[in-house]
Design a protein around this motif. Structure first.
Motif, mmCIF file in Angstrom:
data_model
loop_
_atom_site.group_PDB
_atom_site.id
_atom_site.type_symbol
_atom_site.label_atom_id
_atom_site.label_comp_id
_atom_site.label_asym_id
_atom_site.label_seq_id
_atom_site.Cartn_x
_atom_site.Cartn_y
_atom_site.Cartn_z
ATOM 1 N N GLU A 136 0.733 -1.229 -0.027
ATOM 2 C CA GLU A 136 -0.082 0.163 -0.017
ATOM 3 C C GLU A 136 0.743 1.160 0.239
ATOM 4 O O GLU A 136 0.477 2.189 -0.713
ATOM 5 C CB GLU A 136 -0.981 0.083 1.348
ATOM 6 C CG GLU A 136 -2.102 1.020 1.100
ATOM 7 C CD GLU A 136 -3.103 0.817 2.256
ATOM 8 O OE1 GLU A 136 -3.012 -0.167 2.831
ATOM 9 O OE2 GLU A 136 -3.941 1.800 2.394
ATOM 10 N N ALA A 137 2.029 1.047 0.829
ATOM 11 C CA ALA A 137 3.096 2.459 0.968
ATOM 12 C C ALA A 137 3.494 2.802 -0.697
ATOM 13 O O ALA A 137 3.753 3.909 -0.697
ATOM 14 C CB ALA A 137 4.142 2.018 1.841
ATOM 15 N N VAL A 138 3.653 1.596 -1.221
ATOM 16 C CA VAL A 138 4.190 1.747 -2.493
ATOM 17 C C VAL A 138 3.228 1.984 -3.510
ATOM 18 O O VAL A 138 3.580 1.917 -4.941
ATOM 19 C CB VAL A 138 5.492 0.931 -2.967
ATOM 20 C CG1 VAL A 138 6.476 0.735 -2.063
ATOM 21 C CG2 VAL A 138 4.688 -0.392 -2.988
ATOM 22 N N GLY A 139 2.132 2.025 -3.174
ATOM 23 C CA GLY A 139 0.722 2.284 -4.141
ATOM 24 C C GLY A 139 0.518 1.187 -4.998
ATOM 25 O O GLY A 139 -0.106 1.282 -6.070
ATOM 26 N N LEU A 140 0.918 -0.154 -4.624
ATOM 27 C CA LEU A 140 0.305 -1.296 -5.291
ATOM 28 C C LEU A 140 -0.326 -2.392 -4.588
ATOM 29 O O LEU A 140 -0.614 -3.579 -4.878
ATOM 30 C CB LEU A 140 1.695 -1.920 -5.708
ATOM 31 C CG LEU A 140 2.496 -1.318 -6.705
ATOM 32 C CD1 LEU A 140 3.840 -1.923 -7.049
ATOM 33 C CD2 LEU A 140 1.947 -1.185 -7.949
ATOM 34 N N GLU B 15 6.618 -0.328 -11.492
ATOM 35 C CA GLU B 15 5.737 -1.152 -10.595
ATOM 36 C C GLU B 15 6.592 -2.127 -9.873
ATOM 37 O O GLU B 15 6.633 -2.395 -8.871
ATOM 38 C CB GLU B 15 4.571 -1.874 -11.239
ATOM 39 C CG GLU B 15 3.462 -0.782 -11.420
ATOM 40 C CD GLU B 15 2.538 -1.181 -12.207
ATOM 41 O OE1 GLU B 15 1.070 -0.674 -11.982
ATOM 42 O OE2 GLU B 15 2.550 -2.085 -13.166
ATOM 43 N N GLN B 16 7.188 -2.836 -10.737
ATOM 44 C CA GLN B 16 8.326 -3.802 -10.341
ATOM 45 C C GLN B 16 9.167 -3.360 -9.238
ATOM 46 O O GLN B 16 9.639 -3.897 -8.200
ATOM 47 C CB GLN B 16 9.063 -4.736 -11.720
ATOM 48 C CG GLN B 16 8.170 -5.548 -12.245
ATOM 49 C CD GLN B 16 8.893 -6.340 -13.495
ATOM 50 O OE1 GLN B 16 9.781 -7.044 -12.981
ATOM 51 N NE2 GLN B 16 8.555 -6.186 -14.657
ATOM 52 N N GLN B 17 9.729 -2.314 -9.416
ATOM 53 C CA GLN B 17 10.793 -1.659 -8.614
ATOM 54 C C GLN B 17 10.344 -1.385 -7.301
ATOM 55 O O GLN B 17 10.667 -1.346 -6.352
ATOM 56 C CB GLN B 17 11.295 -0.512 -9.287
ATOM 57 C CG GLN B 17 12.650 -0.030 -8.615
ATOM 58 C CD GLN B 17 13.855 -0.801 -8.494
ATOM 59 O OE1 GLN B 17 13.775 -2.155 -8.306
ATOM 60 N NE2 GLN B 17 14.860 -0.605 -9.188
ATOM 61 N N ARG B 18 8.891 -0.883 -7.375
ATOM 62 C CA ARG B 18 8.479 -0.536 -6.246
ATOM 63 C C ARG B 18 8.009 -1.670 -5.598
ATOM 64 O O ARG B 18 8.006 -1.697 -4.209
ATOM 65 C CB ARG B 18 6.855 0.196 -6.434
ATOM 66 C CG ARG B 18 7.320 1.698 -6.819
ATOM 67 C CD ARG B 18 5.960 2.449 -7.140
ATOM 68 N NE ARG B 18 5.356 2.443 -8.344
ATOM 69 C CZ ARG B 18 4.075 2.611 -8.886
ATOM 70 N NH1 ARG B 18 3.158 2.793 -7.669
ATOM 71 N NH2 ARG B 18 3.664 2.553 -9.822
ATOM 72 N N VAL B 19 7.668 -2.948 -6.172
ATOM 73 C CA VAL B 19 7.557 -4.186 -5.179
ATOM 74 C C VAL B 19 8.891 -4.569 -4.550
ATOM 75 O O VAL B 19 8.969 -4.842 -3.689
ATOM 76 C CB VAL B 19 6.984 -5.202 -6.254
ATOM 77 C CG1 VAL B 19 6.966 -6.714 -5.502
ATOM 78 C CG2 VAL B 19 5.777 -4.969 -6.923
ATOM 79 N N ALA B 20 10.111 -4.240 -5.265
ATOM 80 C CA ALA B 20 11.363 -4.367 -4.874
ATOM 81 C C ALA B 20 11.702 -3.812 -3.642
ATOM 82 O O ALA B 20 12.321 -4.199 -2.784
ATOM 83 C CB ALA B 20 12.397 -4.315 -5.855
ATOM 84 N N LEU B 21 11.228 -2.331 -3.614
ATOM 85 C CA LEU B 21 11.395 -1.376 -2.640
ATOM 86 C C LEU B 21 10.687 -2.012 -1.334
ATOM 87 O O LEU B 21 11.030 -2.091 -0.268
ATOM 88 C CB LEU B 21 10.544 -0.240 -2.989
ATOM 89 C CG LEU B 21 11.635 1.001 -3.356
ATOM 90 C CD1 LEU B 21 10.910 2.408 -3.509
ATOM 91 C CD2 LEU B 21 12.659 0.994 -2.415
ATOM 92 N N ALA B 22 9.549 -2.380 -1.487
ATOM 93 C CA ALA B 22 8.555 -3.115 -0.522
ATOM 94 C C ALA B 22 9.184 -4.286 0.080
ATOM 95 O O ALA B 22 9.189 -4.381 1.445
ATOM 96 C CB ALA B 22 7.286 -3.215 -0.828
ATOM 97 N N ARG B 23 9.803 -5.001 -0.798
ATOM 98 C CA ARG B 23 10.340 -6.214 -0.245
ATOM 99 C C ARG B 23 11.550 -5.923 0.491
ATOM 100 O O ARG B 23 11.988 -6.587 1.886
ATOM 101 C CB ARG B 23 10.657 -7.069 -1.586
ATOM 102 C CG ARG B 23 11.318 -8.405 -1.136
ATOM 103 C CD ARG B 23 11.671 -9.331 -2.322
ATOM 104 N NE ARG B 23 12.918 -8.758 -2.953
ATOM 105 C CZ ARG B 23 13.456 -8.969 -4.401
ATOM 106 N NH1 ARG B 23 13.072 -10.149 -4.744
ATOM 107 N NH2 ARG B 23 14.421 -8.360 -4.918
ATOM 108 N N ALA B 24 12.316 -4.820 0.025
ATOM 109 C CA ALA B 24 13.562 -4.380 0.743
ATOM 110 C C ALA B 24 13.543 -4.011 2.373
ATOM 111 O O ALA B 24 14.153 -4.294 2.916
ATOM 112 C CB ALA B 24 14.319 -3.435 -0.036
#
Lengths: 227, 864
Positions: free
Chosen positions: A131-135, A150-159
């Motif tokens: 949610e924080a990364v808008g996905l 979007e993929q990079q935002r998922v990667a951010l969330a994962r980090a």
């Protein structure tokens, strides 16, 4: 805190040996946002990899949060990485067979209740991070169904999933257009502040580096400036 | 949740999704495994259901509750014991079995030679106690079998062109064929089953004059017990005490002779199935290796995120387990087919067919062996996960290009993994071989050792061949057409499992061809290598009274070449060796035969074609001075019993004790009847005993029939065996065994084909792209097809060459070292094997690549 002492790395290309790092010394205090810059082949990514325990140095020491990791076995290093370091890569590096939500949850699955998680809030936190990364709406999508940004935002969330004290980012906006790159960078800095992590970011981008607390420049395997 | 551990659920999720993403690749490896599992499940399932049937039908297969088989007529004491058992409520009947000659007389024309038949004499009023004897036309046995009638099997009627009602001569009497024996419950439990069956009453057998003291005949005493008054174990003990040499069986067990044959066949075929399974597992290993190479980034990411090696191994182990299980389940379906085909393949061996129900335990066993084999061979690929560095994700170009060879050889991990695989395979082989621990260990050691050497040899030779081909390709001297060059170069495409394909297809070719070459070599050797003076006609059951007449007949007939040999023989039971009772000697395995009655002989002088190792043979003159009996012992027996010249031995012959001192130890190079007698006595030692004689002579094959007629006319109870008939029987048996072995070894070839197809599937994306580029650059479909054909053809040819070279080597090794045959090279079967291997590889390669060719280049290039 990250401390690097007399760090060298030599690679064997099969035909000859290349000295990538030639005696690096530096200290990055807790909570600092440090950018590492330098031309291609200067040793930036290698330095990042060694600081993150992704590789072993030829000589020298890397101390992460008071623990010396340079002589550790592969599985010990993995345990340290799992608890202490989050990663964001230039080419996202999501697991293609897992959905966005499962990718975010993966560090939690691998490292369990590290860093104070109580063991039951994993899925909840994964959703919060998405949610924080808008996905939040795209949690069940596979990487191939997402755009690069979007993929990079998922990667951010994962980090940030297991609340690591350190975050390492290797050209996180390198594969993105300027709008997406800027959005990802804003998110990265915002989340870094919120989670109070030490951020080490490798980049070619001077504008991006300008937003860091400190900028370390490498040339030919040596630090040529540290401001 | 367990701290720091990737749950199996997540591992399985990643594993299954990866499988779903590369379906065709995993379907092929499941298929490759299913072939071996199917073969194993079929063989074991058949064995188990056959054994279950033997047990459930034990009474019928024996035609009694209890059977005593001996090769002598009962003594007075033994008869007394049997009479006592009958007095307690049991019913008893005696069956006599022997072989003899039967002549069709005038019905079959004047030129028809007598035929060797297996005779069974029963009491038609009581036989069989259990089961049904089927006669055509149907009738009661007691009404069909009269003192002057017989019932025969249909093959005799066909062979002699006879029909029911015709008259034949057997021994001294003429009989009318009253019926055809259609089914016989205890045929498998019988003895001396050579040639067509002749069933007659005991009274009729007496009239033939075939059974005389010393005649070679088997006696089966069948008992039907009174369950209210008799306990089978007690009766069995009583009989065992009276008949110490007898084979005693009862309905609580499967027949030991049949079971022994079945166990041996099952063990042998299980191990061949294990080879097919190992070939499948090699395919799994090769595919997993290339799969892991393609997943390098994912593994590195997992490591970056903190995954430990064991957590990642868990994912790919789960993948192996899922695919292995799928292959195993599929294999069970294949196994049902194999189990159904088996009875057809061995119907000549076993007259009865078991019900072909699905055997869950055999299937479970095969799945377990399949899974374990797959895991064992995937170990190196799984353990390679440890060597993948997470930094691959950052800078693949700076990864080490690989450790030096010297370092790799010194690293302990590959050796330990190799050792684990070898031990694992040995353990599986031991499990499948069964039997005693010592037997299983020995079989497992030989199997694992042989397999390891074969695979190393195969791997090494295929590596060398591929390397040689590459060097050939790179040599600018050879100006190869571009299609050929491109096709051969494709073999080295990244991810191509050329070496695995070569090894698996090569192993299949090697097995099938080895079996064929041994079968052919052995039979041709038997046909061609008999020395000119080697006897080819044998006369059995000659009594003392007939001896001179037979010798005179042999001398007078012009068909006979050279000097015929007549040997005296009698069954004797060894009692003591240098004063020690034979029962107390440590005799194991085949040496236990010395506790039973064995044929011995006597001779006036040294036997022809023998060589004295210790001591000296007597001469007719020196023998006259003997005050006691002398005996010469063949070398192997002397070693087994630890006797040498001067040793004293004691036997019981025809109820009479005989003692003799060892005069010599000899060895015989010749394979001929009587050439290898354990004990040969000096003349006079066996005086007064009912000696039987046999004779051996050499005659032109075309004259054997006329000699048989002449001999039968004068001595109807003497059995004349034509060596060519024996050869025909041997050939039938060898052909039957070879058929079964070839059927199972075909599964190895099938596994090889599937691995080839899997290799094509594994490189599909590369091939798709390559075809698109070639088509974009103007290559026609035909040109692309030609390029692919060269690749498959070269692989098939190379595998065929490899397999046929090793098959020739192995076949010769076995023929020379184990079967005393000559080394030989058969060009034609080798050429056929290589050609078939090339055709199979090309066709299956094509079937696997068909879809690739159909894709339009633009679709592929847009999708990049």
């Amino acid at each position: 805190m990250i401390e690097v002492r007399q760090l060298t790395k030599t690679a064997d290309t099969g035909t000859h040996r290349v000295e990538i790092l030639k005696g690096i010394n530096l200290i990055i205090p807790r909570g600092q946002f440090a950018a590492i810059m330098g031309p291609s082949g200067s040793g930036k990514s290698t330095l990042l990899g060694l600081m993150a325990g992704l590789d072993s140095p030829t000589s020298g020491q890397v101390i992460l949060d008071g623990v010396e990791i340079s002589g550790m076995e592969e599985d010990q290093l993995a345990a340290i990485r799992g608890r202490k370091v989050g990663f964001v890569f230039q080419s996202y590096q999501l697991i293609p067979t897992l959905t966005a939500e499962e990718n975010v949850l993966l560090p939690f699955d691998l490292n369990g209740s590290a860093n104070g998680n109580d063991g039951s809030d994993g899925p909840k936190r994964a959703l919060e991070l998405l949610e924080a990364v808008g996905l939040s709406e795209r949690g069940d999508h596979y990487p191939v169904q997402l755009s690069g940004g979007e993929q990079q935002r998922v990667a951010l969330a994962r980090a940030f999933m297991v609340r690591p004290p350190i975050l390492m980012a290797d050209e996180p906006t390198g594969n993105l257009d300027s709008a997406n790159g800027s959005h990802v960078l804003d998110l990265l800095i915002e989340m870094n502040r919120r989670e109070q992590t030490t951020l080490v970011l490798v980049t070619h981008d001077k504008e991006l580096a300008a937003r860091a607390d400190r900028c370390i420049t490498l040339q030919d395997g040596r630090i040529c400036s540290d401001e | 949740m367990n701290k720091s551990s990737l749950p199996w659920r997540t591992a399985a999720k990643i594993a299954i999704r990866e499988i779903a993403a590369s379906k065709s690749k995993f379907v092929f490896i499941a298929l490759a495994l299913s072939v071996g599992v199917g073969s194993l499940a079929g063989v074991r399932g058949f064995g188990r259901s056959f054994r279950a049937m033997l047990l459930s039908e034990a009474r019928t297969l024996m035609a009694a509750d209890l059977s005593v088989r001996v090769f002598e007529l009962p003594t007075a004491e033994q008869t007394q014991v049997m009479d006592r058992i009958v007095a307690q409520g049991a019913r008893r009947t005696q069956i006599s079995e022997t072989v003899s000659m039967l002549s069709a007389g005038l019905s079959a024309g004047p030129d028809a030679p007598p035929v060797l038949v297996s005779i069974k004499a029963v009491d038609p009023a009581v036989y069989p106690f259990y089961g049904q004897l089927g006669l055509l036309p149907p009738g009661r046995l007691s009404e069909v079998l009269r003192p002057d009638t017989i019932a025969v099997s249909s093959d005799l009627l066909i062979r002699l062109d006879l029909k029911t009602g015709d008259r034949v001569r057997l021994g001294n009497q003429e009989f009318r064929i009253a019926a055809v024996v259609d089914t016989e419950p205890d045929r498998m439990a019988g003895s001396l089953n050579v040639g067509p069956r002749v069933l007659l009453s005991r009274e009729a057998l007496d009239n033939t004059g075939l059974i005389k003291p010393g005649s070679r005949s088997a006696q089966r005493h069948l008992f039907r017990l009174d369950p209210a008054r008799q306990e089978v174990e007690a009766v069995r003990k009583e009989l065992k005490a009276a008949f110490s040499d007898a084979l005693i069986t009862d309905f609580r067990e499967t027949h030991p002779l049949i079971t022994r044959g079945l166990n041996r066949s099952e063990r042998f075929l299980s191990l061949i199935s294990l080879i097919a399974l190992i070939i499948g597992a090699l395919g799994v290993a090769a595919t997993m290796h290339s799969h892991l190479q393609q997943r390098l980034d994912s593994i590195a990411i997992l490591k970056c995120l903190g995954a430990r090696t064991h957590q990642i191994v868990r994912i790919y182990l789960a993948q192996t387990l899922v695919v292995g299980l799928a292959g195993g389940l599929l294999g069970c379906v294949v196994g049902i087919g194999v189990q159904a085909v088996f009875p057809l393949l061995i119907e000549k061996f076993f007259a009865i067919r078991p019900s072909t129900h699905w055997d869950a335990l055999a299937a479970l066993e095969a799945i377990t062996v399949g899974l374990l084999t797959a895991i064992l061979f995937t170990l190196p690929a799984l353990l390679s996960v440890q060597r993948i560095r997470p930094s691959v994700i950052l800078r693949r170009d700076h990864e080490s290009s690989g450790d030096a060879w010297s370092k790799r050889w010194r690293a302990p991990a590959p050796w330990i993994t190799g050792l684990i695989i070898a031990l694992g395979i040995a353990a599986l082989a031991a499990w499948l071989a069964g039997g005693s621990l010592a037997d299983a260990t020995k079989t497992a050691g030989i199997f694992a050792g042989g397999l390891l050497v074969s695979l190393l040899l195969m791997g090494g030779v295929s590596w060398g061949l591929l390397r040689g081909l590459k060097l050939f390709l790179r040599n600018p001297v050879w100006k190869l057409p571009s299609t050929l060059r491109h096709g051969i170069a494709n073999i080295y495409r990244p991810g191509n499992q050329a070496q695995a394909v070569l090894v698996s297809l090569g192993v299949g070719v090697m097995f099938t061809l080895t079996v064929f070459l041994i079968q052919r070599g052995l039979l041709q050797q038997m046909l061609a290598s008999a020395p000119p003076n080697m006897p080819n006609v044998f006369l059995l059951n000659i009594t003392g009274r007939e001896r001179d007449g037979v010798e005179e007949l042999l001398r007078s007939r012009k068909e006979v070449q050279g000097k015929p040999e007549v040997v005296a023989t009698i069954a004797a039971r060894l009692r003591t060796v240098n004063g020690a009772a034979v029962e107390n000697l440590k005799l194991e395995g085949p040496l236990r035969r010395f506790r039973q009655a064995r044929a011995v002989s006597q001779s006036a002088e040294a036997r022809p074609q023998t060589e004295v190792v210790q001591g000296a043979w007597w001469t007719p003159e020196s023998a006259r001075a003997f005050r006691e009996n002398h005996v010469c012992v063949i070398e192997d027996t002397a070693k087994s019993l630890s006797v040498k010249p001067g040793s004293r031995l004691e036997w019981t012959v025809g109820g009479k004790p005989i003692q003799a001192v060892v005069a010599c130890v000899y060895k015989s190079e010749e394979v001929r009847m009587g050439g290898n007698m354990d004990f040969v006595f000096s003349t006079g030692s066996l005086e007064g005993l009912p000696l039987q004689y046999f004779a051996a002579a050499r005659m032109r094959p075309a004259s054997v029939a006329s000699f048989q007629r002449a001999s039968f006319a004068r001595f109807p109870s003497v059995t004349v065996i034509n060596g060519a008939d024996v050869l025909e029987i041997v050939q039938q048996v060898v052909d039957q065994i070879a058929l079964v072995v070839r059927f199972i070894s075909l599964f190895s070839i099938l596994a090889g084909i599937i691995i080839l197809a899997s290799s094509v599937a594994a490189t599909r994306f590369r091939r798709v792209k390559e075809v698109a580029i070639l088509k974009t650059l103007g290559a026609s479909r035909r040109r692309v097809m030609a390029t692919f054909s060269v690749e498959f053809l070269v692989l098939g040819l190379t595998a065929g060459l490899l397999g046929s070279a090793l098959a020739t080597g192995f076949a010769n090794l076995l023929l020379v070292s184990l079967m005393d045959a000559k080394s030989r090279f058969d060009l034609l079967p080798n050429v056929v094997a290589v050609a078939l291997s090339a055709i199979i590889a090309t066709v299956s390669g094509w079937l696997a690549s068909y879809r690739i060719l159909k894709q339009k280049p633009l679709e592929v290039l847009r999708g990049e």
